[in-house]
Design a protein around this motif. Sequence first.
Motif, mmCIF file in Angstrom:
data_model
loop_
_atom_site.group_PDB
_atom_site.id
_atom_site.type_symbol
_atom_site.label_atom_id
_atom_site.label_comp_id
_atom_site.label_asym_id
_atom_site.label_seq_id
_atom_site.Cartn_x
_atom_site.Cartn_y
_atom_site.Cartn_z
ATOM 1 N N HIS A 1 61.509 24.583 14.951
ATOM 2 C CA HIS A 1 60.859 24.437 13.721
ATOM 3 C C HIS A 1 60.747 25.730 13.344
ATOM 4 N N GLY B 1 63.758 25.808 11.002
ATOM 5 C CA GLY B 1 63.565 25.035 9.846
ATOM 6 C C GLY B 1 62.572 25.786 8.784
ATOM 7 N N GLU C 1 64.733 22.186 12.162
ATOM 8 C CA GLU C 1 64.142 21.027 11.568
ATOM 9 C C GLU C 1 64.263 20.778 10.195
ATOM 10 N N SER D 1 62.772 18.567 8.052
ATOM 11 C CA SER D 1 61.832 18.136 7.448
ATOM 12 C C SER D 1 61.102 19.134 6.440
ATOM 13 N N TRP D 2 61.176 20.696 7.026
ATOM 14 C CA TRP D 2 60.445 21.390 6.463
ATOM 15 C C TRP D 2 61.466 21.833 5.310
ATOM 16 N N ALA E 1 63.229 19.772 3.429
ATOM 17 C CA ALA E 1 63.037 18.560 2.464
ATOM 18 C C ALA E 1 61.580 18.786 1.612
ATOM 19 N N GLU E 2 60.650 19.017 2.493
ATOM 20 C CA GLU E 2 59.197 19.256 1.752
ATOM 21 C C GLU E 2 59.166 20.289 0.892
ATOM 22 N N ARG F 1 61.547 19.160 -2.171
ATOM 23 C CA ARG F 1 61.215 18.025 -2.323
ATOM 24 C C ARG F 1 62.351 17.120 -2.793
ATOM 25 N N HIS G 1 71.778 16.354 6.987
ATOM 26 C CA HIS G 1 71.692 17.261 8.233
ATOM 27 C C HIS G 1 72.496 16.589 9.551
ATOM 28 N N THR H 1 67.145 13.128 5.712
ATOM 29 C CA THR H 1 65.681 13.321 5.652
ATOM 30 C C THR H 1 65.124 13.279 4.432
ATOM 31 N N PRO I 1 61.886 13.779 1.595
ATOM 32 C CA PRO I 1 60.419 14.390 1.658
ATOM 33 C C PRO I 1 59.427 13.173 1.853
ATOM 34 N N ALA I 2 58.389 13.895 2.060
ATOM 35 C CA ALA I 2 57.136 12.928 2.143
ATOM 36 C C ALA I 2 56.797 12.394 0.841
#
Length: 362
Positions: free
Chosen positions: A68, A71, A108, A110-111, A113-114, A117, A122, A355, A357-358
């Motif tokens: 993490h 990431g 990671e 996700s960091w 992607a966030e 955005r 990956h 992945t 983004p949220a």
Amino acid sequence: MNVLGLMSGTSADGLDLVLARLEGRPPRLRWELLERRSAPYPEGLFARVRQAQQDRVLGPRDLAHLHHDLGRFYAEAAAPFRGRAELAALAGQTVWHEPPGITWQLGEPSWLAEALRVPVVHDFRPADLAAGGEGAPLVPYPDLLLYGEEGVRRSVHNLGGISNLTYLPGRDAAGVLAFDTGPGNCLIDEAAARMGERYDAGGRIAAEGRVDEELVEVWFNHAYLRRPPPKSTGREVWRLDRLAFADRLEGADLVATVTAFTVRTVVAAYRDFVLPRGLDEVWVAGGGAKNRTLMAGIRAGLPVPVRTFDELGHDPMAREALAFAVLGYLRWLGQPNVLPHTTGARRAAVAGRVTLPAVDGT
């Protein structure tokens, strides 16, 4: 589409980021390099990655934190590209590569992607591994699309932590040959670290040392160097503690000897597997292209022109990040992006996971 490629190689010294404009589909790809940045690992992060690569005892909590923290580092380094990148392709940090059974990249997504955005492609290697390949090298198809030239037999060579080449006989995908030749900068970096340096800048230390030719000969008997392609390797194999009698050398003599050994492995790979096919020129990228002692040895050993990306007007540190941008772009299009005959796979993988983004709301 503007695609951000992020590459942290086996040298583990940091991150290269390339924003590229990519359009079209294979076999013709239109591309433009818009921007490149580098982000060195902070000393603490660098030390932890090296520890993971060197098979030190790390518990699951340590590895989870590293995953993490990498990431978050990638996300922070990529922040200037927010609003310009439409897709990101993350190579991840390889900490263990032992085909055909396992390969492992940390960081990671996700960091990232966030932070950007945008979708992040990956985990490129496992799909090829599952199809019977080595999970490496992954860049030959991007190399073909980016640097293949009709009527020119060219090798694109990367001197990263591990040394690898892509042989391009014009634009013929079936004729592409690619493999890891063995150590690149990894042994040199490790020897330099014993002198308090991260790497041998410009090959200065090696130039001051004396080469132990007997040890070079002993190390050159390694079974990997005899194996025909397809093949890949990593730091798991090429470490000083795995080289017989390396502890009898120190200082500049050790740096000079592992540099001479690295030269010999590169030259032998061309002699045994590439030159018989016919070769016109070699283009060299990666950090090792800046090592004058290493480059002088390779040039002296090969019978064709050997030029660095710098000398050709290209950025030598952009090549792999750009290649991963292409890999991510092809994955986003749903196109095969790995040449199976270069990895030993049964079929061509559409490599990479995505992945997103949220999202806001439900």
